[in-house]
Write a protein that holds these residues in place. Structure first.
Motif, PDB file in Angstrom:
ATOM      1  N   HIS A  23      -2.637  26.935  28.817  1.00 19.03           N
ATOM      2  CA  HIS A  23      -3.046  27.167  29.364  1.00 19.03           C
ATOM      3  C   HIS A  23      -2.425  28.715  28.504  1.00 19.03           C
ATOM      4  O   HIS A  23      -1.882  28.641  28.838  1.00 19.03           O
ATOM      5  CB  HIS A  23      -4.713  27.386  29.829  1.00 19.03           C
ATOM      6  CG  HIS A  23      -5.248  26.231  29.404  1.00 19.03           C
ATOM      7  ND1 HIS A  23      -6.119  26.522  28.297  1.00 19.03           N
ATOM      8  CD2 HIS A  23      -5.381  24.977  29.698  1.00 19.03           C
ATOM      9  CE1 HIS A  23      -6.441  24.689  28.312  1.00 19.03           C
ATOM     10  NE2 HIS A  23      -6.542  24.200  29.219  1.00 19.03           N
ATOM     11  N   HIS A  24      -3.213  29.555  27.596  1.00 19.20           N
ATOM     12  CA  HIS A  24      -2.711  30.750  27.238  1.00 19.20           C
ATOM     13  C   HIS A  24      -3.327  31.414  28.484  1.00 19.20           C
ATOM     14  O   HIS A  24      -4.976  31.534  28.741  1.00 19.20           O
ATOM     15  CB  HIS A  24      -3.223  30.935  26.210  1.00 19.20           C
ATOM     16  CG  HIS A  24      -3.066  30.503  24.953  1.00 19.20           C
ATOM     17  ND1 HIS A  24      -3.491  30.766  23.024  1.00 19.20           N
ATOM     18  CD2 HIS A  24      -1.666  29.783  24.161  1.00 19.20           C
ATOM     19  CE1 HIS A  24      -2.707  30.196  22.602  1.00 19.20           C
ATOM     20  NE2 HIS A  24      -1.585  29.174  23.690  1.00 19.20           N
ATOM     21  N   LEU A  25      -3.186  32.566  28.793  1.00 14.34           N
ATOM     22  CA  LEU A  25      -3.126  33.870  30.080  1.00 14.34           C
ATOM     23  C   LEU A  25      -3.829  33.056  30.946  1.00 14.34           C
ATOM     24  O   LEU A  25      -4.524  33.384  31.310  1.00 14.34           O
ATOM     25  CB  LEU A  25      -4.139  34.732  29.287  1.00 14.34           C
ATOM     26  CG  LEU A  25      -3.781  35.628  27.944  1.00 14.34           C
ATOM     27  CD1 LEU A  25      -4.908  36.069  26.615  1.00 14.34           C
ATOM     28  CD2 LEU A  25      -2.309  36.531  28.832  1.00 14.34           C
ATOM     29  N   SER A  26      -2.959  31.933  31.387  1.00 18.39           N
ATOM     30  CA  SER A  26      -3.810  30.972  32.653  1.00 18.39           C
ATOM     31  C   SER A  26      -3.122  30.923  33.895  1.00 18.39           C
ATOM     32  O   SER A  26      -2.135  30.722  33.367  1.00 18.39           O
ATOM     33  CB  SER A  26      -4.244  30.475  31.956  1.00 18.39           C
ATOM     34  OG  SER A  26      -5.736  30.450  31.493  1.00 18.39           O
ATOM     35  N   GLN A  27      -3.365  30.992  34.872  1.00 13.60           N
ATOM     36  CA  GLN A  27      -3.195  30.589  36.371  1.00 13.60           C
ATOM     37  C   GLN A  27      -3.321  29.600  36.179  1.00 13.60           C
ATOM     38  O   GLN A  27      -4.481  28.926  36.094  1.00 13.60           O
ATOM     39  CB  GLN A  27      -3.266  31.854  37.136  1.00 13.60           C
ATOM     40  CG  GLN A  27      -3.017  31.160  38.270  1.00 13.60           C
ATOM     41  CD  GLN A  27      -0.965  30.520  39.036  1.00 13.60           C
ATOM     42  OE1 GLN A  27      -0.777  29.327  38.497  1.00 13.60           O
ATOM     43  NE2 GLN A  27      -0.339  31.678  38.459  1.00 13.60           N
ATOM     44  N   HIS A  28      -2.377  28.513  36.283  1.00 14.83           N
ATOM     45  CA  HIS A  28      -2.973  26.819  36.593  1.00 14.83           C
ATOM     46  C   HIS A  28      -3.156  26.369  37.753  1.00 14.83           C
ATOM     47  O   HIS A  28      -3.692  24.721  38.242  1.00 14.83           O
ATOM     48  CB  HIS A  28      -1.910  26.152  35.687  1.00 14.83           C
ATOM     49  CG  HIS A  28      -2.008  25.852  34.011  1.00 14.83           C
ATOM     50  ND1 HIS A  28      -2.247  27.200  33.588  1.00 14.83           N
ATOM     51  CD2 HIS A  28      -2.345  25.351  33.320  1.00 14.83           C
ATOM     52  CE1 HIS A  28      -1.951  27.515  32.138  1.00 14.83           C
ATOM     53  NE2 HIS A  28      -2.339  26.310  32.107  1.00 14.83           N
ATOM     54  N   LYS A  29      -2.554  26.949  38.687  1.00 21.27           N
ATOM     55  CA  LYS A  29      -2.654  25.968  39.729  1.00 21.27           C
ATOM     56  C   LYS A  29      -4.491  25.465  40.331  1.00 21.27           C
ATOM     57  O   LYS A  29      -4.515  24.651  41.002  1.00 21.27           O
ATOM     58  CB  LYS A  29      -2.778  27.715  41.174  1.00 21.27           C
ATOM     59  CG  LYS A  29      -2.316  27.080  42.756  1.00 21.27           C
ATOM     60  CD  LYS A  29      -1.164  25.639  42.462  1.00 21.27           C
ATOM     61  CE  LYS A  29      -1.476  25.503  44.367  1.00 21.27           C
ATOM     62  NZ  LYS A  29      -0.387  23.713  43.951  1.00 21.27           N
TER      63      LYS A  29
END
Length: 463
Positions: A23-29
């Motif tokens: 995803h754009h502009l996202s921290q995926h943790k």
């Protein structure tokens, strides 16, 4: 349109998204333990997520794009019909929708005459930078190659676009950058006190004069272009002060500098005119646009120039290097201009420019009413349905509130079913502006709904 979706319908999609989508502009943790949000459907001003929750979208698709709202069958049908007839041919040849949309667009842009198609705002700005560079080599021995850009402005995500980006957090960790891009000061009068020598009176002219100071320091014979947003977007929704644009125009003419206006956010109605620069009486040499051109129904971006710029690339037909030697593969797609034609027709037929002015004025008034109740609102500013509210700890010092509090307001509104935005990873210590850009179809009821959500959020976050 009921927004009802069952777990069985969507669970596989959620898992596929979690496993494979970046995803754009996202921290995926967090997605390891919580579901990513998936927007499933949209109609008018509303969207529904995978849980069936309804949201009023006050940011037009998250990034100032869906100007005419969701679910426009007219645009979708026109695109479908065109794709069956001809979906693509490289931009070295023309197409019917390409020619017809260019004609319609130029009608709205007096003084400009040529349209170069590509597929993103970043790419459109890159094309403009390349034109400045090629002109420098053609006419000035390569010397007049520098491009000036403004603090807080943003022009895209490619390395050269970031090189022209005035948002230090967004640029962080992506250097080294393309040489020859030079920053000039911002024109945010609300923070003029942070600029040494800024006057109380005639700040707009002074702010523009700071551009001239940079030109003189660099050498006017080295500066080929000046790239500015008409209203700064992600850098804080900054409307230009009185006298600013007129002085900018004078400076560009004085030093033979091409004026490039980045309308990727403001273009095609967002500010209440077709283009943001048209509020200020300036005559640009180049204008770039993307987001609202087709309201997100197809990927399209344009670089529009005047004939003076165009003629520089055909003055010697015997020279095999004497043309703009550039290509954008997906600039040859026909879906974009087809959607652009219908998008523009909807704006005209439904009177959406006038609606944008009326509802924008109404929204500014509503937010200013909130400012009377909540001291954390330092300033409300904007143009049309492109509005920001800067949040501060103290109105006297104008110290920005902590970023986590700004995000808490955004999150609270999301919980209420209203999607708003905020400056994000843009300016160190100054990501403190709430951003609003509802579709141009917004009604007073929509604006009331948005502002009621903001009021509730402010009350809870700053209680």
């Amino acid at each position: 349109m009921d927004g009802n979706f069952t777990e069985n319908d969507i669970s596989r999609v959620v898992e596929a998204d979690r496993a494979h989508i970046w995803h754009h502009l996202s921290q995926h943790k967090p997605y390891e333990t919580t579901d990513p949000r998936i927007i499933v459907e949209g109609k008018g001003m509303k969207v529904w997520d995978q849980k069936g929750k309804e949201h009023l979208d006050a940011v037009s698709g998250g990034v100032w794009t869906v100007n005419v709202g969701y679910g426009r069958e007219r645009i979708a049908n026109a695109v479908r019909d065109q794709l069956v007839k001809l979906n693509y041919f490289a931009g070295s040849a023309g197409s019917i929708p390409g020619a017809m949309f260019a004609e319609k667009l130029i009608e709205k842009m007096p003084g400009l005459s040529r349209v170069y198609y590509c597929n993103s705002g970043s790419e459109a700005n890159e094309k403009a930078f390349k034109m400045v560079r090629q002109i420098a080599h053609k006419r000035y021995g390569g010397k007049k190659h520098k491009v000036l850009y403004r603090d807080r402005d943003y022009h895209g995500t490619t390395i050269s676009a970031l090189s022209a980006g005035g948002q230090d957090e967004r640029n962080a960790q992506y250097g080294p950058f393309t040489p020859g891009f030079i920053r000039v000061p911002h024109c945010l009068e609300y923070r003029a006190f942070e600029q040494e020598g800024a006057p109380v009176e005639n700040y707009g002219v002074w702010a523009a004069d700071q551009i001239e100071e940079v030109i003189l320091a660099e050498g006017p014979d080295t500066v080929g272009g000046l790239c500015l947003e008409p209203v700064t977007a992600g850098g804080g929704v900054i409307t230009p002060p009185d006298g600013y644009w007129q002085r900018v125009q004078e400076i560009c003419k004085k030093y033979d500098i091409l004026l490039h206006i980045d309308e990727v956010v403001c273009g095609v109605g967002r500010t209440g005119r077709w283009f943001g620069y048209q509020h200020y009486g300036v005559e640009p040499d180049m204008v770039t646009m993307a987001k609202g051109v087709a309201s997100g129904y197809a990927a399209i971006a344009c670089l529009v120039t005047n004939e003076k710029v165009f003629d520089l690339f055909k003055d010697d037909a015997t020279d095999p290097m004497n043309y703009f030697r550039d290509i954008s593969t997906f600039g040859g797609c026909t879906a974009g201009p087809t959607a652009g034609i219908e998008n523009m027709a909807i704006i005209e037929e439904e009177g959406l420019l006038d609606n944008t002015v009326a509802q924008g004025d109404y929204m500014v008034g509503k937010l200013e009413e909130l400012a009377d109740k909540y001291a954390c609102i330092g300033q409300v500013r904007g143009k049309g349905l492109f509005i920001g509210a800067e949040l501060v700890e103290d109105r006297e010092t104008r110290k920005p509130v902590a970023e986590n509090l700004v995000q808490a307001v955004v999150g609270d509104c999301m919980q209420q079913g209203v999607i708003i935005g905020a400056t994000n990873r843009s300016l160190p210590g100054k990501n403190n502006t709430l951003c609003f850009s509802p579709a141009l179809i917004a009604t007073k009821d929509d604006i009331d709904h948005i502002c009621d959500a903001v009021e509730g959020a402010l009350g809870r976050v700053f209680e």
